[in-house]
Design a protein around this motif. Structure first.
Motif, short mmCIF file in Angstrom:
data_model
loop_
_atom_site.label_atom_id
_atom_site.label_comp_id
_atom_site.label_asym_id
_atom_site.label_seq_id
_atom_site.Cartn_x
_atom_site.Cartn_y
_atom_site.Cartn_z
N THR A 8 44.98 29.83 46.38
CA THR A 8 43.59 30.18 46.66
C THR A 8 42.83 30.50 45.39
OG1 THR A 8 44.36 31.11 48.75
CG2 THR A 8 42.13 31.64 48.10
N ALA A 9 43.49 31.15 44.42
CA ALA A 9 42.82 31.52 43.19
C ALA A 9 42.42 30.29 42.38
CB ALA A 9 43.70 32.44 42.35
N LEU A 158 38.66 35.54 42.64
CA LEU A 158 39.41 34.96 43.75
C LEU A 158 38.48 34.28 44.75
CD1 LEU A 158 42.16 34.58 45.14
CD2 LEU A 158 41.76 36.74 46.32
N SER A 159 37.40 34.94 45.09
CA SER A 159 36.47 34.39 46.09
C SER A 159 35.44 33.45 45.49
CB SER A 159 35.74 35.54 46.79
OG SER A 159 35.02 36.32 45.84
N GLY A 160 35.28 33.50 44.15
CA GLY A 160 34.29 32.65 43.49
C GLY A 160 32.87 33.18 43.59
N MET A 161 32.71 34.44 43.99
CA MET A 161 31.38 35.02 44.12
C MET A 161 30.98 35.79 42.86
SD MET A 161 31.07 36.30 48.08
CE MET A 161 32.40 37.49 47.99
N LYS A 162 29.69 35.92 42.65
CA LYS A 162 29.14 36.71 41.57
C LYS A 162 28.75 38.09 42.10
CE LYS A 162 29.32 33.19 38.74
NZ LYS A 162 30.33 33.15 37.64
N ASP A 234 40.95 36.23 55.97
CA ASP A 234 39.93 37.27 56.05
C ASP A 234 40.16 38.38 55.03
OD1 ASP A 234 42.23 37.66 57.67
OD2 ASP A 234 41.30 39.40 58.60
N LEU A 235 41.34 38.42 54.42
CA LEU A 235 41.63 39.43 53.40
C LEU A 235 41.25 38.99 51.99
CD1 LEU A 235 45.15 40.75 54.52
CD2 LEU A 235 42.88 41.58 55.16
N ARG A 236 40.87 37.73 51.85
CA ARG A 236 40.56 37.23 50.51
C ARG A 236 39.47 38.06 49.86
NH1 ARG A 236 38.45 31.16 50.17
NH2 ARG A 236 36.96 32.13 51.62
N PHE A 237 38.42 38.36 50.62
CA PHE A 237 37.37 39.25 50.13
C PHE A 237 37.00 40.21 51.26
CE2 PHE A 237 33.09 40.73 49.36
CZ PHE A 237 33.11 40.99 48.00
N PRO A 238 36.94 41.53 50.97
CA PRO A 238 37.06 42.10 49.63
C PRO A 238 38.47 42.57 49.23
CG PRO A 238 36.30 43.78 51.13
CD PRO A 238 36.45 42.52 51.95
N HIS A 239 39.40 42.61 50.21
CA HIS A 239 40.67 43.30 49.95
C HIS A 239 41.43 42.72 48.77
CE1 HIS A 239 44.11 45.77 50.56
NE2 HIS A 239 44.88 44.79 51.04
N PRO A 253 49.45 42.00 35.30
CA PRO A 253 49.07 40.61 35.62
C PRO A 253 48.98 40.34 37.12
CG PRO A 253 50.75 40.67 33.91
CD PRO A 253 50.64 42.08 34.43
N PHE A 254 49.78 41.07 37.91
CA PHE A 254 49.77 40.99 39.37
C PHE A 254 50.29 39.63 39.86
CE2 PHE A 254 47.62 42.07 43.58
CZ PHE A 254 48.40 43.19 43.79
N ALA A 255 49.72 39.09 40.94
CA ALA A 255 50.30 37.90 41.58
C ALA A 255 49.98 36.63 40.80
CB ALA A 255 49.77 37.77 43.01
N ASN A 256 50.98 35.72 40.76
CA ASN A 256 50.78 34.44 40.07
C ASN A 256 50.22 33.37 40.99
OD1 ASN A 256 50.90 32.87 37.76
ND2 ASN A 256 52.95 32.10 38.21
N TYR A 257 50.48 33.50 42.30
CA TYR A 257 49.95 32.55 43.30
C TYR A 257 49.40 33.35 44.48
CZ TYR A 257 52.80 29.10 40.80
OH TYR A 257 53.36 28.30 39.83
N TRP A 258 48.33 32.83 45.07
CA TRP A 258 47.72 33.45 46.24
C TRP A 258 47.71 32.47 47.40
CZ3 TRP A 258 45.94 38.48 46.64
CH2 TRP A 258 45.96 39.22 45.45
N LEU A 259 48.31 32.86 48.53
CA LEU A 259 48.36 32.01 49.72
C LEU A 259 47.69 32.74 50.88
CD1 LEU A 259 50.53 30.55 47.98
CD2 LEU A 259 51.81 30.19 50.10
N HIS A 260 46.86 32.02 51.62
CA HIS A 260 46.14 32.60 52.75
C HIS A 260 46.25 31.69 53.97
CE1 HIS A 260 44.15 34.71 49.34
NE2 HIS A 260 44.13 35.70 50.20
#
Length: 469
Positions: A8-9, A158-162, A234-239, A253-260
Motif C-alpha cells: 500500500t505504501a 501512506l495515504s498520499g494526502m497532504k 479502513d485503517l490506512r488513514f488515519p490509524h 523504521p517500522f514496517a517494510n511492507y503494508w498490506l490492507h
C-alpha cells in the motif's frame, strides 16, 4: 518463484524480501473489544491467516502479532451503559472475538499483546517524540499529549494526502491542540471516568491514544523494523498513517511492507456497527458451517470488496460440499494417505499477490479431474488428486482433517457411516430395479437422490454417488 505483494505504501505490486532471510515478522491491528465481532472484522483475520499459512508453506518461519485494544472511549461508554466494569466488558468481548476466530479455523498468533499491559512502552515512546520535537503536552494541564503533524514533513506518505487537504476527525477533541489535525498520543483523564482506567505519566494521569498503542507493542516484540504490517483498508488513514509518523519520527523504521484487505459490504456499504449493517459471525457459522464462512471470506482476492448475502454464503457452502463430496468418494474407495506437491498453477497464483480466486479454481479443477478418474475406474489418479486437494486446502485453512476443525467435523463424521449406509441401501434398490428392468423405479430412486443434491454415476464397479450442487 518469488512472492509478490501489493504494498500500500509503494502503491504497486513488489517482490517481497524479508529483513531476515528465512524469517518473516508480521504485525496486524487487532480487535477493539467493545462489542461482538461481525464478518467485516474477521475477514482480516482470515486473510492474514492465509498469508501466514502460505509463507510457512513457502519455507518461512513466521512470527505474527495481533494486538487487543482493551481500553478506549467506546469501551468505557458501552461498559457504563451495560452496568459493568470497563475491564470486565473488554474481557467479555475479547473472549467473543476468540470464539469467532476459532469458529473460522484461524490459528492463534504467536503472541497477542493487550494495550493495557504496555503503558511503560507508550510512555517511553512519547518521551522520545517530545525530546525530538515531534510531540507536546497540552498547555491546559489536561494531561493530553499530541503528535505535531507539521513537525513531520512526510506525514501523509501512506495515504498520499497532504496535510492541508486533511480534515480533523469529527469526534476529535480540539482542546490543547496547536493544529486541529494533531492526533492524541495520550488522553488526559476526564471527570467521571473510572479511576482504574487511567495511569500516571510525567504529563498527567490518563490513558493511551489508539495509534500509540500499536507502535509501542510492535516495537517491543518485533523491534524497530519488521516485515509486514497489516489490517483492513479502513485503517490506512488515519490509524496506520499515524503509526508510521510517530514511529519514524522516533527513529524507528517500522514496517517494510503494508498490506490492507478490502471491506465486507452489505448493499454496497462497508459493514460497520455504526451503520447497523453487520452480520454476527457465530450466527453465520451456525447457519452455514465455519468452513463455508471461511471459504466465503478467503476465496475472493483480499483486496476486493465482497458483498454479503445469504445467497453468497449458501454458494460457499455448496462449493465446499462439492470438494467434500470428492474427498468422501475417495475415502469410501480406499484409505487415502498419499502426499503431493502443490500444483504449479496454484503456487503461481498464490505468489502473485495471494491470487486466491485462481488458486481456488485450481482446487475445483483438481476435484473435477479426481471425480473423472473415479468414474473411469482409475483409483490411483483419484488418490493423487485427493492428496493435491488436501495440500491446497491446508493453505486455505479448509482441510477438514486439520485439528482446528475437530469441533465442526466431529459430529458430522460420526454420521458419515449412517449416511453412507442409507444412500447405499437406495442404490442397492436401484440396482435390483435395473436388474429386473423396472426402469421407472430405478429412475425414481435416481431422481430422489438428485433432489437431495446427490449425483449417481454408473461405473464398471457399480454405482457411485457424490454431492453435486
Amino acid at each position: 518463484m518469488s512472492l509478490h505483494l501489493f504494498d500500500t505504501a509503494r502503491r504497486e505490486v513488489v517482490e517481497f524480501v524479508p529483513l531476515v532471510p528465512g524469517e518473516v515478522s508480521i504485525y496486524c491491528c487487532g480487535a477493539t473489544v467493545q462489542s461482538a465481532p461481525h464478518l467485516g472484522h474477521v475477514r482480516k483475520e482470515v486473510n492474514f491467516d492465509v498469508l501466514r499459512r502460505w509463507l510457512e508453506v513457502s519455507g518461512y518461519q513466521v512470527t505474527m502479532l495481533t494486538n487487543v485494544t482493551d481500553i478506549d472511549d467506546k469501551i468505557l461508554a458501552k461498559a457504563e451503559a451495560a452496568g459493568r466494569p470497563w475491564w470486565a466488558h473488554a474481557f467479555l468481548f475479547e473472549a467473543a472475538f476468540h470464539d469467532a476466530f476459532r469458529a473460522l479455523g484461524v490459528r492463534p498468533p504467536t503472541y497477542e499483546p493487550r494495550a493495557t499491559g504496555h503503558v511503560p512502552e507508550m510512555i517511553e515512546l512519547m518521551a522520545t517524540l517530545i525530546e525530538r520535537g515531534h510531540a507536546y503536552a497540552a498547555e491546559d494541564e489536561s494531561g493530553d499529549v499530541y503528535f505535531d503533524v507539521r513537525s513531520w514533513p512526510s506525514y501523509g506518505e501512506l495515504s498520499g494526502m497532504k496535510i492541508d487537504d486533511m480534515s480533523p476527525a469529527e469526534d476529535a477533541d480540539p482542546r490543547g491542540k496547536r493544529d486541529p489535525r494533531d492526533f492524541a498520543l495520550w488522553k488526559g483523564v476526564k471527570p467521571g471516568e473510572p479511576a482504574s482506567a487511567s495511569w500516571d505519566t510525567p504529563w498527567g494521569r490518563g490513558r493511551p491514544g489508539w495509534h500509540l498503542e500499536c507502535s509501542a507493542m510492535a516495537g517491543k516484540y518485533l523491534g524497530d523494523a519488521f516485515d509486514i504490517h497489516g489490517g483492513g483498508i479502513d485503517l490506512r488513514f488515519p490509524h496506520h498513517e499515524n503509526e508510521i509518523a510517530q514511529s519514524k519520527a522516533a527513529g524507528r523504521p517500522f514496517a517494510n511492507y503494508w498490506l490492507h484487505n478490502a471491506w465486507v459490504t452489505m448493499a454496497g456499504e462497508k459493514m460497520s456497527k455504526s451503520l447497523g449493517n453487520t452480520a454476527d459471525v457465530l450466527a453465520a457459522v451456525a447457519a452455514h458451517g465455519g468452513r463455508a464462512v471461511r471459504l466465503y471470506l478467503a476465496g475472493p482476492h483480499y483486496r476486493s470488496a465482497i458483498e454479503l448475502s445469504d445467497a453468497s454464503l449458501a454458494e460457499a457452502a455448496a462449493q465446499l460440499a462439492r470438494i467434500d463430496g470428492f474427498l468422501s468418494r475417495v475415502k469410501a474407495l480406499r484409505p487415502a494417505t498419499a502426499t503431493a506437491e502443490l500444483p504449479a498453477e496454484f503456487v503461481a497464483a498464490m505468489n502473485d499477490d495471494l491470487g486466491t480466486p485462481t488458486a481456488l479454481a485450481t482446487v475445483f479443477n483438481t476435484v473435477k479431474q479426481g471425480n473423472i478418474a473415479l468414474d473411469a475406474g482409475n483409483p490411483d489418479a483419484a488418490v493423487a488428486a485427493y492428496a493435491q486437494v488436501l495440500a491446497m486446502l491446508d493453505v486455505f485453512g479448509l482441510n477438514p482433517d486439520a485439528p482446528e476443525w475437530a469441533h465442526e467435523t466431529g459430529a458430522s463424521s460420526d454420521l458419515t457411516p449412517v449416511v453412507d449406509g442409507l444412500v447405499q441401501a437406495l442404490l442397492d434398490q436401484r440396482t435390483q430395479a435395473r436388474a429386473r428392468k423396472d426402469w421407472a423405479a430405478a429412475d425414481a430412486i435416481r431422481d430422489q437422490l438428485a433432489d437431495l443434491g446427490l449425483k449417481v454415476t454408473d461405473t464398471p464397479d457399480g454405482p457411485r454417488w457424490s454431492i453435486e450442487k
